[in-house]
Design a protein around this motif. Structure first.
Motif, PDB file in Angstrom:
ATOM      1  N   ASN A  59      19.768   1.768  79.001  1.00 27.60           N
ATOM      2  CA  ASN A  59      19.035   2.772  78.225  1.00 27.60           C
ATOM      3  C   ASN A  59      19.077   2.466  76.736  1.00 27.60           C
ATOM      4  N   SER A  60      20.223   2.022  76.247  1.00 26.01           N
ATOM      5  CA  SER A  60      20.346   1.658  74.831  1.00 26.01           C
ATOM      6  C   SER A  60      19.391   0.508  74.504  1.00 26.01           C
ATOM      7  N   ARG A  61      19.337  -0.447  75.417  1.00 26.70           N
ATOM      8  CA  ARG A  61      18.440  -1.588  75.179  1.00 26.70           C
ATOM      9  C   ARG A  61      16.978  -1.134  75.142  1.00 26.70           C
ATOM     10  N   LEU A  62      16.607  -0.253  76.030  1.00 24.15           N
ATOM     11  CA  LEU A  62      15.232   0.231  76.084  1.00 24.15           C
ATOM     12  C   LEU A  62      14.875   1.033  74.830  1.00 24.15           C
ATOM     13  N   ASN A  63      15.845   1.770  74.282  1.00 25.47           N
ATOM     14  CA  ASN A  63      15.581   2.533  73.049  1.00 25.47           C
ATOM     15  C   ASN A  63      15.208   1.589  71.916  1.00 25.47           C
ATOM     16  N   LYS A  64      15.906   0.452  71.845  1.00 19.23           N
ATOM     17  CA  LYS A  64      15.614  -0.522  70.809  1.00 19.23           C
ATOM     18  C   LYS A  64      14.203  -1.101  70.993  1.00 19.23           C
ATOM     19  N   VAL A  65      13.832  -1.340  72.294  1.00 18.19           N
ATOM     20  CA  VAL A  65      12.493  -1.868  72.577  1.00 18.19           C
ATOM     21  C   VAL A  65      11.429  -0.858  72.147  1.00 18.19           C
ATOM     22  N   VAL A  66      11.703   0.431  72.383  1.00 14.65           N
ATOM     23  CA  VAL A  66      10.748   1.478  72.007  1.00 14.65           C
ATOM     24  C   VAL A  66      10.531   1.512  70.505  1.00 14.65           C
ATOM     25  N   THR A  67      11.633   1.336  69.748  1.00 11.36           N
ATOM     26  CA  THR A  67      11.522   1.324  68.286  1.00 11.36           C
ATOM     27  C   THR A  67      10.646   0.173  67.825  1.00 11.36           C
ATOM     28  N   ASP A  68      10.863  -1.004  68.434  1.00  6.96           N
ATOM     29  CA  ASP A  68      10.059  -2.176  68.060  1.00  6.96           C
ATOM     30  C   ASP A  68       8.563  -1.948  68.402  1.00  6.96           C
TER      31      ASP A  68
END
Length: 637
Positions: A324-333
């Protein structure tokens, strides 16, 4: 139970006295065919004038030794008028007006010319013999007069006749005429049966047979025998009715008993259906209980499986948090990338607006260019047409000059308002090929002079095939006697415009043909046709005179409808044909309508066709290809 008429009962008795070796039936319908079947006649020859009736009855008689022919039978072989009424059963050679005294609502639909045949020759050609003859139409005596050579072969004659005194309008149709005629051939009447109309009946004749004593006849004995057998037949029928009534009573009792039994069976059926429904409901409950037991066992199994899956999910929950943490970063990008795409999209919108503006400019330029091309095309077409018309005018002018130098007469103009030269040639061909008794024009001008010169030319050449002029006749109008002489002039022209009337009259006089034309100044008056109001020529008085001139004869008439002008109102030329039909519907009318290229003239023709169909008028038509277009139709071809 089938009920026979008195006529059928008497014919049944006569059949025993005079066996039927062959029968002739003039005038046929389905009821008469059934009568022949009831009488069990082996050989019948039917004659019927209506082809539709013949086609309808052929399947019914095709498996019997019977013949049917579509013929109109009379005394002689000749052309006759056959009258069609609004009730087809009264169609025949007798005029409908003469029958109105017996059927007041009877009206004439139309009249056709048919070729009649002599019954004697018809039977000889088919090699048919008969000793019974039935004539179920009028005039019966005329049919008998065409069979005199073979009346000696007959034993029984049945005719349809009028029971009134003889009338000049109903010759050969009354019972007294039939009595007088058949008496000379050894026949006498033994029975008269009224029809639905008390003035019309069926008359039975039999051949007189002489006894041993001179001047003694036994026809009364035959008649007494017929009466005795008829009474016996009535008595037998009454006895049969009593037997049938007793059988009907017994049958009614049986039906009532059957009805009670049916009610009892229905009650038992209802109770049985209720029991079956109860058993089906109990079976359904049992099946539902079995299904519930299976579902409970399945739920227990599923519970264990779910508990195992929950344990597995809890074990993997930590891994999911990392993911989930990784996906949050992808969403920001992706958000940053989306912002950049929005900027690019706004820039694209600005480019699209610029392209749209340029496209509108190009469309405007294209539209202007199209208008320029259209204007150029119209100018070229107009110049071409103007040049073409000028060329035609020059040719006609040259011909006119040559004609003037050779004959001293100026040629007629065929362009502008007058008729065109091609339609003029079409009309001349019609005049040359048809010996018209009369030419009628609605609207005068070049055509009037053309017709007059054509007729004068035919007179000068003294054509051997010219039709003779019709002679004067006596006519009746509204029961008032009067005499109308034949027309002194062969062309009748109606013109509403005083200026053109005088101009045409001057042209006819200068050309020396005014003696052939009855040019009538007919101002436009109010006229109502098919529920519509029009302005049309005041021509009915003259048409009424023409009606009386040609009464009792069939004339050939050429009609040119070239007026009044369209500016006088919508469908301005429509009333011409309905007015003609009011006075000259029984004649052959060759109708020519000019300016058929216009939509308004096409609509007028459609209205005329509806009038033809409503009045049961036959016609032939063609479209004439010419400069302005023309329509031609022949009424009563």
């Amino acid at each position: 139970m089938k009920v026979h008429s008195k006529l059928v009962d008497k014919l049944s008795i006569l059949k025993e006295i005079y066996p039927i070796n062959g029968a002739i039936q003039i005038g046929v319908n389905e009821s008469i065919v059934n009568r022949c079947i009831d009488l069990n006649i082996e050989k019948v020859f039917f004659v019927e004038a209506d082809g539709k009736v013949v086609d309808k009855l052929k399947p019914k008689i095709q498996h019997r030794d019977w013949l049917i022919r579509e013929k109109v039978v009379a005394k002689d072989n000749q052309e006759r008028s056959f009258y069609y009424a609004n009730n087809p059963k009264h169609n025949g050679l007798v005029e409908i007006e003469s029958l109105k005294k017996y059927w007041r609502n009877l009206k004439i639909a139309h009249v056709n010319s048919v070729k009649t045949v002599n019954l004697d020759e018809l039977m000889a050609s088919l090699k048919q013999n008969a000793n019974w003859l039935t004539i179920d139409c009028l005039p019966a005596v005329e049919v008998l007069k065409g069979y005199v050579d073979r009346l000696s072969e007959l034993d029984v004659i049945v005719i349809k006749a009028i029971l009134d005194k003889p009338d000049d309008s109903l010759l050969n149709s009354t019972v007294s005429e039939a009595d007088d005629f058949l008496a000379t051939f050894g026949f006498e009447s033994i029975s008269i049966d009224d029809d639905l109309n008390p003035n019309i009946g069926h008359v039975i004749y039999i051949r007189k047979h002489q006894s041993k004593e001179p001047n003694s006849l036994v026809s009364q004995d035959v008649f007494n025998t017929l009466e005795q057998k008829y009474k016996q037949l009535v008595e037998n029928t009454a006895n049969q009715n009593k037997t049938i009534e007793a059988q009907q009573f017994d049958l009614q009792n049986s039906l009532e008993a059957q009805e009670k039994l049916n009610i009892l069976l229905e009650e038992m059926q209802t109770a049985l259906e209720e029991k079956i429904a109860e058993v089906e409901r109990l079976e359904q409950v049992r099946q539902e209980n079995q299904t519930c037991s299976k579902q409970l066992a399945l739920l227990a199994t599923n519970k264990l499986s779910l508990e195992e899956k929950i344990a597995t999910v809890e074990f993997n929950l930590d891994d999911l948090k990392v993911e989930n943490s990784r996906l949050n970063k992808v969403v920001t990008d992706l958000s940053l990338e989306n912002t950049e795409l929005k900027k690019q999209l706004e820039s694209s919108y600005k480019v699209a607006e610029q392209l749209s503006s340029q496209n509108q400019t190009l469309s405007q330029l294209a539209e202007n260019q199209q208008k320029m091309f259209s204007s150029l095309e119209n100018n070229i077409v107009n110049k071409f047409q103007t040049g073409l018309l000028n060329s035609v005018k020059q040719i006609e002018s040259y011909i006119g000059v040559q004609n003037y130098l050779e004959t001293g007469n100026l040629a007629m103009d065929y362009h502008g308002w007058p008729i065109s030269s091609d339609i003029a040639l079409f009309l001349l061909n019609k005049i040359e090929r048809n010996n018209y008794d009369l030419i009628i024009e609605f609207g005068s001008g070049t055509s009037t002079l053309l017709f007059a010169k054509a007729l004068k030319n035919k007179q000068q050449h003294k054509l051997q095939n010219s039709a003779p002029r019709l002679e004067s006749v006596e006519v009746l109008n509204d029961n008032t006697p009067g005499k109308y002489l034949d027309l002194p002039k062969q062309i009748v022209t109606f013109e509403h415009n005083k200026k053109y009337f005088e101009k045409t009259m001057t042209s006819l006089t200068d050309a020396g043909v005014n003696e052939l034309v009855d040019l009538i100044h007919a101002p436009l008056v109010d006229c109502r046709v098919n529920g519509q109001d029009f302005l049309y020529y005041s021509c009915e008085s003259m048409l009424n005179q023409l009606k009386h001139v040609f009464a009792g004869r069939v004339a050939k008439v050429l009609v040119l409808i070239d007026g009044p002008p369209a500016k006088t109102g919508p469908l301005a030329r429509l009333p011409g044909v309905p007015l003609l039909l009011n006075y000259l519907a029984n004649h052959q009318l060759d109708i020519v309508l000019d300016d058929f290229n216009r939509q308004e003239e096409k609509d007028i023709v459609q209205s005329w066709k509806k009038v033809f169909d409503d009045r049961f008028i036959s016609y032939e038509e063609e479209e004439v290809m010419c400069e302005k277009g023309a329509y031609f139709c022949r009424i009563n071809p």
